[in-house]
Enzyme design. Structure first.
Site, PDB file in Angstrom:
ATOM      1  N   CYS A   1     -10.644  10.314  -6.507  1.00  0.00           N
ATOM      2  CA  CYS A   1      -9.514  10.410  -5.569  1.00  0.00           C
ATOM      3  C   CYS A   1      -9.161   8.984  -5.160  1.00  0.00           C
ATOM      4  CB  CYS A   1      -9.859  11.303  -4.382  1.00  0.00           C
ATOM      5  SG  CYS A   1     -11.178  10.657  -3.349  1.00  0.00           S
TER       6      CYS A   1
ATOM      7  N   CYS B   1      -7.052  10.012   8.123  1.00  0.00           N
ATOM      8  CA  CYS B   1      -5.737   9.427   7.835  1.00  0.00           C
ATOM      9  C   CYS B   1      -5.820   8.446   6.663  1.00  0.00           C
ATOM     10  CB  CYS B   1      -5.188   8.730   9.066  1.00  0.00           C
ATOM     11  SG  CYS B   1      -4.887   9.859  10.430  1.00  0.00           S
TER      12      CYS B   1
END
Lengths: 88, 390
Positions: free
Chosen positions: B348, B195
């Site tokens: 990222c 998450c």
């Protein structure tokens, strides 16, 4: 899974067995293929496949035959949250 | 849970008033409330799942609740971890949750374990509880929770979440399958996004956590048909609840007839990732580049290719100039857009997806490639604080 299926939660594919279905999925969604299958083309072990709510382990594994209207659920394990202190 | 001892437990007038809506239900009644008061539940993790689980178990009057967490409250938690508050930012999570749970119900006992849940302490901590609730957020701790529940003969109330999806079940090897029956092996490192990388709708853990709390109360009260032998698959976008059957795996290494795992193992080694510390890239540290090293490299070679594998909407939050954006999910199909002869750095948000992309690129024959350790968030912290951390 939705992420690799161009945002779809369900797709319809013609296939006569679970193995055929996975091959068809991998062919249609190349990015999914890397997640679904290992380098030998086998289903990765953190995936579970259910046909009409029953694990294929209780059926005939990847050779389990499929019929029109059968519902196949492909499920990967999920880890959950993990914040910045975690292993991300 | 027939072994809960009810003798010598009574309810005060204050408790009878507080729990009156339970006492009115014939299936719960006075005896059920006494059972809850005599019960104990260990909640592993006080995050997205642990928040609603611990709050509802406290409100319901479970007599003793144990909470395990080693972390501190930070602001990214508060979108879903409702047991914590803005006023407890920076505090130990178990202290924050302890205060909130006793504020909600001072008539119960809350035990705190301000430490990682590990192979060394898990049996000792879990031994004195009736039910264990798995509110963990990483695979090593999830396997550990499962295994010690099998060893101790306790039910393990399971939940996991990602984006709009959630899973829930009750793994109780004495009556049905355990988590390892379903997942004999963890996914390869970095194969499943967390998450923290992919996000989660803040209410999804509330849905799954309240189901875990419900299943826990049902086990303690001996009511209804539990999720033992069934797995719930929830999707918030479709508002779908699918159930699949789970059976014991005769080859299960922890609860099968030929089980060879009989005590806690090295779960970080088993899963290939540490549960409690940040990891190097899965391919190895030689493929990492730190933000400061990247800054120097860019000064030497402004044409260095920066491949950002986040989703386009994330680049609107923060981005380095001139990056090539190919989301990780599309990378395998778009390798032909990349020149393997040129040096490239993959990045990222915090380094997980780029590590995954790196593995994919290496397997495709790319060699002049590194990934930014800690992602753009680390860049924002160490090199350019004009960029937000998210």
């Amino acid at each position: 899974m939705r992420y690799y299926l161009e945002g779809q939660s369900e797709v319809e594919l013609p296939a006569s067995s679970v193995a055929e279905l996975l091959s068809a999925l991998a062919a249609r969604y190349p990015s999914l293929s890397f997640h679904l299958l290992d380098s030998d083309g086998n289903l990765r072990r953190h995936f579970n496949v259910f046909v009409n709510g029953v694990h294929i382990r209780e059926l005939n594994g990847l050779t389990t035959p499929l019929h029109p209207q059968d519902k196949v659920i492909l499920m990967a394990s999920a880890s959950g949250g993990k914040g910045e202190a975690g292993y991300v | 849970m027939s072994d809960i001892q009810l003798h010598s437990v009574t309810l005060s007038h204050e408790e009878i008033l507080r729990y009156s809506r339970h006492l009115l239900i014939p299936e719960v009644g006075l005896e059920g409330q006494l059972r809850l008061k005599a019960s104990s539940v260990l909640v592993i993790g006080t995050g997205g799942l642990g928040s609603p689980v611990s709050l509802y178990l406290a409100a319901a009057g479970v007599g003793r609740i144990g909470i395990v967490d080693y972390d501190v409250v930070d602001s990214t938690n508060l979108q879903r971890q409702v047991v914590h508050s803005t006023s407890t930012l920076g505090k130990r999570k178990v202290e924050s949750a302890y205060a909130r749970l006793l504020d909600l119900n001072p008539l119960i006992q809350v035990d705190t374990y301000d430490e990682p849940f590990t192979s060394q302490n898990a049996m000792r901590i879990a031994r004195d509880y009736d039910v264990i609730v798995d509110c963990t957020d990483n695979f090593p701790t999830r396997y550990l929770s499962n295994d010690i529940c099998v060893f101790l003969g306790k039910p393990n109330v399971y939940g996991s979440i990602y984006r709009f999806d959630g899973h829930a079940s009750v793994f109780f090897a004495q009556q049905g399958p355990c988590y390892r029956c379903l997942f004999p092996e963890p996914p390869p490192p970095n194969m499943v996004p967390t998450c923290a990388e992919g996000g989660v709708l803040g209410i999804v853990p509330a849905t799954i956590g309240s189901i875990q709390a419900t299943e826990t109360l049902k086990l303690l009260l001996g009511l209804g048909s539990s999720l033992i032998g069934r797995l719930l698959l929830y999707n918030a976008l479709d508002l779908s609840f699918d159930f699949v059957e789970l059976k014991k795996n005769p080859k299960c290494r922890v609860c099968g007839p030929e089980a060879d795992i009989t005590e806690p193992i090295d779960y970080e080694g088993f899963c290939g990732v540490p549960a409690h510390e940040p990891a190097e890239g899965a391919a190895g540290p030689e493929w990492d580049i730190t933000p400061l090293e990247l800054k120097d490299r860019l000064a030497q070679d402004p044409n260095l290719i920066l491949l950002d594998v986040r989703e386009p909407h994330e680049l609107r939050i923060s981005a380095l100039p001139g990056v090539l954006n190919i989301p990780l999910g599309q990378l395998a199909a778009r390798l032909s857009e990349l020149d393997s002869a040129r040096e490239m750095v993959v990045l990222c948000k915090s380094g997980m997806r780029s590590a995954h992309a790196l593995e994919l690129l290496l397997s495709a024959g790319f060699r002049r490639v590194k990934h930014l350790k800690g992602g753009i968030n680390a860049w924002a912290r160490q090199v350019d604080n004009r960029l937000p951390v998210y």
